[in-house]
Design a protein around this motif. Structure first.
Motif, PDB file in Angstrom:
ATOM      1  N   GLY A   7      47.643  47.526  46.647  1.00 37.42           N
ATOM      2  CA  GLY A   7      47.112  46.837  47.925  1.00 37.42           C
ATOM      3  C   GLY A   7      46.645  47.852  49.103  1.00 37.42           C
ATOM      4  O   GLY A   7      47.248  48.772  49.121  1.00 37.42           O
ATOM      5  N   PHE A   8      45.629  47.599  49.716  1.00 40.30           N
ATOM      6  CA  PHE A   8      45.139  48.336  50.637  1.00 40.30           C
ATOM      7  C   PHE A   8      44.615  47.632  51.613  1.00 40.30           C
ATOM      8  O   PHE A   8      43.752  46.991  51.805  1.00 40.30           O
ATOM      9  N   VAL A   9      44.560  48.318  52.889  1.00 41.67           N
ATOM     10  CA  VAL A   9      43.818  47.678  54.118  1.00 41.67           C
ATOM     11  C   VAL A   9      43.331  48.988  55.017  1.00 41.67           C
ATOM     12  O   VAL A   9      44.288  50.156  55.074  1.00 41.67           O
ATOM     13  N   PHE A  10      42.204  48.949  55.464  1.00 39.18           N
ATOM     14  CA  PHE A  10      41.491  50.021  56.161  1.00 39.18           C
ATOM     15  C   PHE A  10      40.600  49.580  57.256  1.00 39.18           C
ATOM     16  O   PHE A  10      39.854  48.349  57.122  1.00 39.18           O
ATOM     17  N   PRO A  11      40.192  50.123  58.573  1.00 38.68           N
ATOM     18  CA  PRO A  11      38.949  49.821  59.252  1.00 38.68           C
ATOM     19  C   PRO A  11      37.884  50.576  58.777  1.00 38.68           C
ATOM     20  O   PRO A  11      37.761  51.713  57.951  1.00 38.68           O
ATOM     21  N   ILE A  12      36.661  50.038  58.884  1.00 37.21           N
ATOM     22  CA  ILE A  12      35.284  50.580  58.613  1.00 37.21           C
ATOM     23  C   ILE A  12      34.263  50.126  59.724  1.00 37.21           C
ATOM     24  O   ILE A  12      34.552  48.934  60.060  1.00 37.21           O
ATOM     25  N   LEU A  13      33.522  51.110  60.061  1.00 34.09           N
ATOM     26  CA  LEU A  13      32.404  50.527  61.095  1.00 34.09           C
ATOM     27  C   LEU A  13      31.658  49.393  60.383  1.00 34.09           C
ATOM     28  O   LEU A  13      31.340  49.453  59.316  1.00 34.09           O
ATOM     29  N   GLN A  14      31.426  48.497  61.254  1.00 32.72           N
ATOM     30  CA  GLN A  14      30.560  47.271  60.543  1.00 32.72           C
ATOM     31  C   GLN A  14      29.328  47.672  60.280  1.00 32.72           C
ATOM     32  O   GLN A  14      28.814  47.308  59.171  1.00 32.72           O
ATOM     33  N   ARG A  21      30.129  48.195  50.900  1.00 30.23           N
ATOM     34  CA  ARG A  21      30.111  47.133  49.419  1.00 30.23           C
ATOM     35  C   ARG A  21      29.481  47.656  48.267  1.00 30.23           C
ATOM     36  O   ARG A  21      29.830  47.550  47.088  1.00 30.23           O
ATOM     37  N   ASP A  22      28.234  48.494  48.403  1.00 30.77           N
ATOM     38  CA  ASP A  22      27.362  48.615  47.340  1.00 30.77           C
ATOM     39  C   ASP A  22      28.284  49.645  46.559  1.00 30.77           C
ATOM     40  O   ASP A  22      28.318  49.695  45.250  1.00 30.77           O
ATOM     41  N   VAL A  23      29.229  50.494  46.963  1.00 31.08           N
ATOM     42  CA  VAL A  23      29.877  51.480  46.454  1.00 31.08           C
ATOM     43  C   VAL A  23      31.106  50.758  45.826  1.00 31.08           C
ATOM     44  O   VAL A  23      31.343  51.093  44.599  1.00 31.08           O
ATOM     45  N   ALA A  24      31.547  49.852  46.700  1.00 28.16           N
ATOM     46  CA  ALA A  24      33.143  49.145  46.051  1.00 28.16           C
ATOM     47  C   ALA A  24      32.769  48.469  44.885  1.00 28.16           C
ATOM     48  O   ALA A  24      33.677  48.241  43.893  1.00 28.16           O
ATOM     49  N   GLU A  25      31.503  47.713  44.696  1.00 25.58           N
ATOM     50  CA  GLU A  25      31.128  47.034  43.587  1.00 25.58           C
ATOM     51  C   GLU A  25      31.129  47.819  42.313  1.00 25.58           C
ATOM     52  O   GLU A  25      32.072  47.304  41.190  1.00 25.58           O
ATOM     53  N   TYR A  39      39.830  42.928  40.527  1.00 19.93           N
ATOM     54  CA  TYR A  39      39.746  43.727  41.799  1.00 19.93           C
ATOM     55  C   TYR A  39      38.918  42.959  42.975  1.00 19.93           C
ATOM     56  O   TYR A  39      38.236  42.319  42.702  1.00 19.93           O
ATOM     57  N   PHE A  40      39.533  42.964  43.940  1.00 21.02           N
ATOM     58  CA  PHE A  40      39.314  42.253  45.091  1.00 21.02           C
ATOM     59  C   PHE A  40      39.364  42.997  46.557  1.00 21.02           C
ATOM     60  O   PHE A  40      40.196  44.097  46.618  1.00 21.02           O
ATOM     61  N   GLU A  41      38.025  42.780  47.211  1.00 23.02           N
ATOM     62  CA  GLU A  41      38.014  43.420  48.700  1.00 23.02           C
ATOM     63  C   GLU A  41      37.479  42.210  49.553  1.00 23.02           C
ATOM     64  O   GLU A  41      36.392  41.610  49.029  1.00 23.02           O
ATOM     65  N   TYR A  42      38.042  42.149  50.647  1.00 26.25           N
ATOM     66  CA  TYR A  42      37.793  41.011  51.749  1.00 26.25           C
ATOM     67  C   TYR A  42      37.363  41.639  53.045  1.00 26.25           C
ATOM     68  O   TYR A  42      38.514  42.627  53.242  1.00 26.25           O
ATOM     69  N   VAL A  43      36.827  41.079  53.805  1.00 28.56           N
ATOM     70  CA  VAL A  43      36.440  41.634  55.362  1.00 28.56           C
ATOM     71  C   VAL A  43      37.173  40.574  56.290  1.00 28.56           C
ATOM     72  O   VAL A  43      37.165  39.344  55.910  1.00 28.56           O
ATOM     73  N   TRP A  71      42.976  44.303  46.943  1.00 30.81           N
ATOM     74  CA  TRP A  71      44.193  44.614  46.003  1.00 30.81           C
ATOM     75  C   TRP A  71      43.376  44.669  44.514  1.00 30.81           C
ATOM     76  O   TRP A  71      42.380  44.085  44.327  1.00 30.81           O
ATOM     77  N   VAL A  72      44.083  45.552  43.834  1.00 38.04           N
ATOM     78  CA  VAL A  72      43.842  45.791  42.325  1.00 38.04           C
ATOM     79  C   VAL A  72      44.787  45.120  41.415  1.00 38.04           C
ATOM     80  O   VAL A  72      46.136  45.471  41.726  1.00 38.04           O
TER      81      VAL A  72
END
Length: 126
Positions: A7-14, A21-25, A39-43, A71-72
């Motif tokens: 699991g992971f959580v991080f801030p990113i510039l809007q 997202r393009d890279v994460a996909e 593999y999941f990522e949510y905002v 989380w993966v």
């Protein structure tokens, strides 16, 4: 309940969210090639609950940042451990992730990410 997750959580510039997202996909597909089941990522959308600390507070996020929570899922810790060794060595990861972490174009700052591996405690799918 043998599944294991990272699991992971991080801030990113809007403003960088679409590029991320393009890279994460693409990264998600690579993780699945190395054994991840999902593999999941949510905002973050609703990050406050009275009486608790928010992700925004804990991560010291700025007004122009959003929180990504992901989380993966792996079939086991052993598969996860092997994937965690193999994925960083995959040349596609270097190509995808390196531009995001270059100081002049910093989109993702790993030093601000909170991360951990977790074994199942409660699992209710129904």
């Amino acid at each position: 309940m043998a599944n294991y997750i990272d699991g992971f959580v991080f801030p990113i510039l809007q403003k960088n969210l679409n590029a991320y997202r393009d890279v994460a996909e693409k990264v998600a597909e690579i993780w699945k090639e190395y054994g991840a089941l999902a593999y999941f990522e949510y905002v973050g959308d609703d990050l406050t609950l009275e009486g608790t600390r928010s992700f925004m507070d804990v991560l010291e996020a700025k007004e122009d940042e959003v929180i990504v929570f992901g989380w993966v899922v792996f079939p086991s810790k052993e598969v996860r451990d092997l994937a965690n060794k193999q994925v960083p060595e995959d040349l596609r990861m270097t190509t995808l992730v390196a531009p995001l972490t270059q100081p002049e174009r910093l989109i993702f700052n790993a030093s601000r990410m909170v991360y951990g591996g977790f074994q199942a405690l409660v699992k209710s799918n129904e």
